[in-house]
Design a protein around this motif. Sequence first.
Motif, PDB file in Angstrom:
ATOM      1  N   PRO A   1      29.035 -27.694  26.702  1.00 38.65           N
ATOM      2  CA  PRO A   1      28.686 -26.307  27.032  1.00 38.65           C
ATOM      3  C   PRO A   1      28.551 -26.119  28.541  1.00 38.65           C
ATOM      4  O   PRO A   1      28.328 -27.063  29.299  1.00 38.65           O
ATOM      5  CB  PRO A   1      27.344 -26.106  26.311  1.00 38.65           C
ATOM      6  N   LYS A   2      28.641 -24.890  28.963  1.00 42.06           N
ATOM      7  CA  LYS A   2      28.608 -24.556  30.383  1.00 42.06           C
ATOM      8  C   LYS A   2      27.305 -25.016  31.022  1.00 42.06           C
ATOM      9  O   LYS A   2      26.217 -24.818  30.466  1.00 42.06           O
ATOM     10  CB  LYS A   2      28.774 -23.042  30.549  1.00 42.06           C
ATOM     11  N   ASN A   3      27.404 -25.652  32.179  1.00 43.13           N
ATOM     12  CA  ASN A   3      26.266 -26.121  32.975  1.00 43.13           C
ATOM     13  C   ASN A   3      25.461 -27.229  32.293  1.00 43.13           C
ATOM     14  O   ASN A   3      24.377 -27.581  32.770  1.00 43.13           O
ATOM     15  CB  ASN A   3      25.311 -24.959  33.323  1.00 43.13           C
ATOM     16  N   CYS A   4      25.953 -27.784  31.196  1.00 48.81           N
ATOM     17  CA  CYS A   4      25.213 -28.843  30.499  1.00 48.81           C
ATOM     18  C   CYS A   4      25.111 -30.094  31.366  1.00 48.81           C
ATOM     19  O   CYS A   4      24.037 -30.694  31.477  1.00 48.81           O
ATOM     20  CB  CYS A   4      25.897 -29.171  29.171  1.00 48.81           C
TER      21      CYS A   4
ATOM     22  N   SER B   1      34.412 -32.292  29.707  1.00 48.79           N
ATOM     23  CA  SER B   1      34.764 -30.904  30.022  1.00 48.79           C
ATOM     24  C   SER B   1      34.534 -29.974  28.841  1.00 48.79           C
ATOM     25  O   SER B   1      34.456 -28.758  29.011  1.00 48.79           O
ATOM     26  CB  SER B   1      36.226 -30.824  30.473  1.00 48.79           C
TER      27      SER B   1
ATOM     28  N   HIS C   1      28.850 -28.517  20.969  1.00 45.82           N
ATOM     29  CA  HIS C   1      29.452 -27.524  21.852  1.00 45.82           C
ATOM     30  C   HIS C   1      28.527 -26.317  22.041  1.00 45.82           C
ATOM     31  O   HIS C   1      28.827 -25.446  22.857  1.00 45.82           O
ATOM     32  CB  HIS C   1      30.793 -27.050  21.285  1.00 45.82           C
TER      33      HIS C   1
ATOM     34  N   TYR D   1      22.959 -29.094  24.611  1.00 50.29           N
ATOM     35  CA  TYR D   1      21.925 -29.113  25.652  1.00 50.29           C
ATOM     36  C   TYR D   1      20.749 -29.982  25.233  1.00 50.29           C
ATOM     37  O   TYR D   1      20.220 -30.768  26.024  1.00 50.29           O
ATOM     38  CB  TYR D   1      21.439 -27.690  25.925  1.00 50.29           C
TER      39      TYR D   1
ATOM     40  N   THR E   1      25.318 -30.289  34.612  1.00 46.44           N
ATOM     41  CA  THR E   1      24.444 -29.998  35.757  1.00 46.44           C
ATOM     42  C   THR E   1      22.977 -30.109  35.368  1.00 46.44           C
ATOM     43  O   THR E   1      22.154 -30.672  36.104  1.00 46.44           O
ATOM     44  CB  THR E   1      24.738 -28.598  36.304  1.00 46.44           C
TER      45      THR E   1
ATOM     46  N   ASP F   1      27.631 -16.640  26.251  1.00 40.33           N
ATOM     47  CA  ASP F   1      27.825 -16.706  27.688  1.00 40.33           C
ATOM     48  C   ASP F   1      28.070 -18.147  28.123  1.00 40.33           C
ATOM     49  O   ASP F   1      29.121 -18.483  28.663  1.00 40.33           O
ATOM     50  CB  ASP F   1      26.620 -16.110  28.406  1.00 40.33           C
ATOM     51  N   TRP F   2      27.092 -19.017  27.882  1.00 43.77           N
ATOM     52  CA  TRP F   2      27.233 -20.420  28.255  1.00 43.77           C
ATOM     53  C   TRP F   2      28.009 -21.220  27.216  1.00 43.77           C
ATOM     54  O   TRP F   2      28.544 -22.274  27.513  1.00 43.77           O
ATOM     55  CB  TRP F   2      25.861 -21.053  28.468  1.00 43.77           C
ATOM     56  N   TYR F   3      28.036 -20.752  25.990  1.00 39.79           N
ATOM     57  CA  TYR F   3      28.827 -21.398  24.943  1.00 39.79           C
ATOM     58  C   TYR F   3      29.238 -20.345  23.926  1.00 39.79           C
ATOM     59  O   TYR F   3      28.605 -19.297  23.799  1.00 39.79           O
ATOM     60  CB  TYR F   3      28.047 -22.533  24.266  1.00 39.79           C
ATOM     61  N   SER F   4      30.298 -20.636  23.214  1.00 41.35           N
ATOM     62  CA  SER F   4      30.852 -19.669  22.281  1.00 41.35           C
ATOM     63  C   SER F   4      29.922 -19.467  21.089  1.00 41.35           C
ATOM     64  O   SER F   4      29.346 -20.424  20.565  1.00 41.35           O
ATOM     65  CB  SER F   4      32.227 -20.140  21.790  1.00 41.35           C
TER      66      SER F   4
END
Length: 354
Positions: free
Chosen positions: A231-234, A228, A15, A20, A236, A3-6
């Motif tokens: 990972p997603k939201n990292c 970019s 990645h 995180y 933030t 979800d947040w990373y592959s």
Amino acid sequence: MGDWYSAEYPSSSLHSLQGYRVFISIAMILGDGLYNFVKVLGRTIFGLYNQIRDKNSRSVLPVGGRTSSPTDSLSYDDQRRTQLFLKDQIPIWVATVGYITIAIISTATLPHVFPPLKWYYIVVIYIFAPILAFCNAYGCGLTDFSLASTYGTLAIFDFKTGYMTLASPRSMFVSQIIGTTMGCVISPCVFWLFYKAFHDLGVPGSQYSAPYALVFRNMAILGVEGLSSLPKNCLTLCYVFFVGAVVINGIRDIVGKKWARFIPLPMAMAIPFYIGAYFTIDMCIGSLILFIWEKIDKAKADAFGPAVASGLICGDGIWTLPSSILALAGVNPPICLKFLSRKTNARVDAFLAS
């Protein structure tokens, strides 16, 4: 995962979950270090202002009831240590001239070694390096761990050891130069020994997987691809934990020493968050021993606590040598303790039950 990373990325990739862990811990370290940097800088400026303001109005004779100096409350041993430690310091001009000289040499030579590296990149690095070095030195003083490799191997010497052993900063600095020179010879020999003895050196999942090498490689890739690719939201989460470290330090200063000792240091939380659980277990056991010791005999605990801690840290480091020799001889430990995920643990239980 997915979800947040592959899910295709291995756990060692920045990645994935490792991203995180690394960047959140760095954010906490920077938040804690920068907070204390600003606090120390502010107190220094305020103290200099008071000295200049009270220079002419200061009384020569002591006045009854006036607050004593901070050293008056220290024991004789601590006062003696402070006196000797501050007696033979490294002159400021030596550090300043040395830093500027190294910066000029690096700016002139590194672009020839690495052509894509522009000279003004190096100038910017040397401008911000003192702040990051303060954060690293502050964390090393608290935990005896240097995280210079992340922003863990010990790269700077803990000057508190010199304070405890009545050694001056200058002698510690000379000792560090000697040790660094010895490392230039010893480290390549050790690497050559491991390289010849273990054919899977540096391979992910092997006994000597060189995790820091993977981290540096992934960070270099991120430096080229940009933030970019994190990972997603990292990013933030990094902002949140950076602010959280500052807020926690602010709360510690507001509540005072009586209650601050119950609030954990962000720096101490960030280091085991990055290095692993084994460091947390060591710190917890050591803190428990010191707590019980203080309840039994507080005077001896205050006097010999740092010496016992130094011995434990030194013993843990020295054990690396016989451990390496046993590994070269192919000797396996009689007991192995591992922490597995729930999924992997279920697979192990199913295999053992079959």
